[in-house]
Design an enzyme around this catalytic site. Structure first.
Site, PDB file in Angstrom:
ATOM      1  CB  THR A 139      -0.909  -0.002   1.254  1.00  0.00           C
ATOM      2  OG1 THR A 139      -1.673  -1.203   1.260  1.00  0.00           O
ATOM      3  CG2 THR A 139      -1.829   1.200   1.275  1.00  0.00           C
ATOM      4  CB  VAL A 140       3.199   2.667   2.503  1.00  0.00           C
ATOM      5  CG1 VAL A 140       3.858   4.028   2.696  1.00  0.00           C
ATOM      6  CG2 VAL A 140       2.155   2.429   3.588  1.00  0.00           C
TER       7      VAL A 140
ATOM      8  NE  ARG B 293       6.186 -10.938   1.220  1.00  0.00           N
ATOM      9  CZ  ARG B 293       5.418 -10.788   2.278  1.00  0.00           C
ATOM     10  NH1 ARG B 293       5.720 -11.382   3.415  1.00  0.00           N
ATOM     11  NH2 ARG B 293       4.326 -10.060   2.220  1.00  0.00           N
TER      12      ARG B 293
ATOM     13  CE  LYS C 118       2.258   1.313  12.198  1.00  0.00           C
ATOM     14  NZ  LYS C 118       1.516   1.831  11.071  1.00  0.00           N
TER      15      LYS C 118
ATOM     16  CB  VAL D  45       3.289   8.896  14.552  1.00  0.00           C
ATOM     17  CG1 VAL D  45       2.254   9.294  15.592  1.00  0.00           C
ATOM     18  CG2 VAL D  45       4.418   8.112  15.194  1.00  0.00           C
TER      19      VAL D  45
ATOM     20  CB  ILE E 101      -1.345  14.035  11.103  1.00  0.00           C
ATOM     21  CG1 ILE E 101      -2.820  13.681  10.876  1.00  0.00           C
ATOM     22  CG2 ILE E 101      -1.210  15.269  11.960  1.00  0.00           C
ATOM     23  CD1 ILE E 101      -3.589  13.401  12.175  1.00  0.00           C
TER      24      ILE E 101
ATOM     25  CD  GLU F   8       0.110  -1.712  10.817  1.00  0.00           C
ATOM     26  OE1 GLU F   8       1.254  -2.122  10.580  1.00  0.00           O
ATOM     27  OE2 GLU F   8      -0.278  -0.587  10.441  1.00  0.00           O
TER      28      GLU F   8
ATOM     29  CE  LYS G  60       0.055   4.198  13.862  1.00  0.00           C
ATOM     30  NZ  LYS G  60      -1.305   3.996  13.379  1.00  0.00           N
TER      31      LYS G  60
ATOM     32  N   GLY H 216      -3.750   4.595   4.916  1.00  0.00           N
ATOM     33  CA  GLY H 216      -4.095   4.512   3.496  1.00  0.00           C
ATOM     34  C   GLY H 216      -2.955   4.973   2.604  1.00  0.00           C
TER      35      GLY H 216
END
Ligand code: NAP
Ligand code: HSE
Length: 428
Positions: free
Chosen positions: A14-15, A46, A107, A134, A138, A192, A207, A304
């Site tokens: 996702t990230v 992977r 984290k 975290v 934001i 997660e 966090k 997200g």
């Protein structure tokens, strides 16, 4: 021509995919803002054959993230795999010792090994940046380490897990059960790899450990956090809380007290009309209080693809500009050992228990609470079904230690079925 900042990205989920998209889509903007091009040189995940919805053909592929971290042609190692040990830890260590800066969204890794990694980074003259770790999009790490650096921070608190907030608010609005909500969170990319980290409060506690460290100048102290997840929260609790003017939130609080550092992550009732009470869906909110600034409230998407990649790129841009700040906002050697203190400040509590249909049952409950020193503010009993009746009690202010004593008594009595639920009512 100015030298490009060369990235190696480990983790294309996702990230990671979100970061690749921003680097590709915003190349000109990033160059203009930082004064130099930002390029991806090599990537790792992977499965080299997975369709990730983004073109990766121009980047070198490394199957082993440690090999990626050791490459001579990258400046910054971007760790987006996750996990507190394993390849994430090994590759971050390799990157630091081979002279790369590190950007991570992990984290768990930093809450457990942050002190050691911060020391390693400083010994190698490198930095670790972790804005995305975290509260998603934001910029709370930047706010604490930079914008609020002139303050003595007195308290940090907030809602820091998008999955839990999404589940709790959707339970209230849609009367949906856990399973359906889990599926929605997965589709939104919030979860997660092990979703128990989310609903068990552990992800949010990771966090909080990082925020505490920056705020109070202590080594990250995850073990010192009192943690409770949202698994026990029922639709009944949500309805009853709403009926009394409250919402249930997984709330983290860290504050320095005369007894030591209090850190807790647990479901709490907060007033429905408070900013925290009105927080919907995957949104996060962090409240920071300092002696000079008084109170700052930061609110935004906590998880997200887009929001988390946005935070990663903020860190990458800072590195491109040459900004060097120690991992937890001050040299690692100067971080103090935290003295963990159990939550001491008294608060009202919400209790739910299943009362057996026996003469004198309610009187026994009242006596146990009274004997422990817990005073009842409000109480409501609903109709019996299958020989038990839900009883909801709001106590006057009491300490958690006193309440635990009362809970032991309730557990031992023959008129209460199962474990009572006890939630702190937080005036925020
Ligand atoms: P994800 O979607 O599960 O992606 C993980 C990626 O890591 C996958 O591409 C996977 O490869 C790769 N990977 C796993 N083990 C590997 C290994 N041994 N070697 C090479 N690659 C490996 O996870 P994510 O949601 O992007 O999260 C990544 C990190 O960001 C985690 O630390 C998470 O806590 C953090 N984070 C996530 C969010 C969010 O909203 N998702 C927000 C803030 C922070 P394959 O694809 O080939 O399986
Ligand atoms: N699983 C996390 C959440 C991702 O739901 O908030 C963001 O850290």
């Amino acid at each position: 021509m100015t030298q490009a900042l060369r990235l190696g990205i480990a983790g294309l989920g996702t990230v990671g995919v979100g970061v690749v998209r921003i680097v590709r889509r915003q190349a000109a903007l990033l160059h203009a803002r930082t004064g130099r091009p930002i390029e991806i040189v090599a990537v790792s995940a992977r499965d080299p054959n997975k369709d990730r919805g983004v073109s990766l053909s121009e980047y070198a592929w490394e199957t082993d993230p440690v090999a990626l971290a050791n490459r001579d042609d990258i400046d910054v190692f971007v760790e987006l795999m996750g996990g507190e040990n394993g390849p994430a830890k090994a590759s971050v260590e390799a990157a630091l010792s081979s002279g790369k800066d590190v950007v991570t969204a992990n984290k768990a890794l930093l809450a457990i090994h942050g002190q050691d990694l911060a020391e390693k980074a400083e010994a190698s003259g490198r930095v670790i940046r972790f804005e995305a770790a975290v509260a998603g999009g934001i910029p709370v790490i930047k706010a604490l380490t930079e914008g609020l650096a002139g303050n003595d921070i007195t308290r940090v608190m907030g809602v820091m897990n998008g999955t839990c907030n999404y589940i709790l608010t959707r339970m209230q609005a849609q009367e949906l059960g856990y399973n359906a909500l889990f599926d929605e969170c997965a589709q939104l990319g919030y979860l997660e790899a092990d979703p128990n980290l989310d609903v068990g409060g552990i992800d949010a506690a990771h966090k909080l450990a990082l925020l505490s460290s920056i705020a109070f100048g202590t080594k990250p102290n995850f073990d010192g956090i009192e943690i409770e997840g949202i698994q026990q929260i029922s639709l009944d609790d949500i309805h009853q809380a709403a009926d009394m003017g409250y919402r249930i939130k997984l709330l983290g609080v860290a504050q320095r007290t005369a007894r030591g550092l209090e850190q807790r992550m647990q479901p709490c009732l907060v007033p429905s009309d408070s900013p925290l009470g009105q927080l919907e869906g995957g949104t996060n909110m962090v409240v920071i209080e300092g002696d000079a600034v008084e109170q700052v409230v930061l609110r935004g998407p906590g998880a997200g693809e887009g929001p988390t990649a946005s935070a990663v790129m903020g860190d990458v841009c800072d590195l491109a500009r040459g900004l060097q700040i120690p991992t937890f906002g001050r040299p690692a050697a100067s971080l103090e050992e935290a003295t963990p203190a159990r939550t001491g400040l008294p608060a009202p509590y919400y209790l739910r228990l299943a009362l057996l249909d026996k003469p004198g049952a309610l009187a026994k409950v009242a006596a146990i609470l009274g004997d422990a020193g817990v005073s009842i503010d409000r109480m409501r009993q609903y109709a019996h079904s299958e020989n038990t009746a839900p009883v909801l009690i709001v106590t006057h202010k009491t300490t958690r230690t006193t309440l635990d004593h009362a809970l032991e008594g309730l557990h031992a009595t023959d008129v209460v079925s199962g474990e009572p639920v006890a939630l702190r009512i937080e005036q925020v």
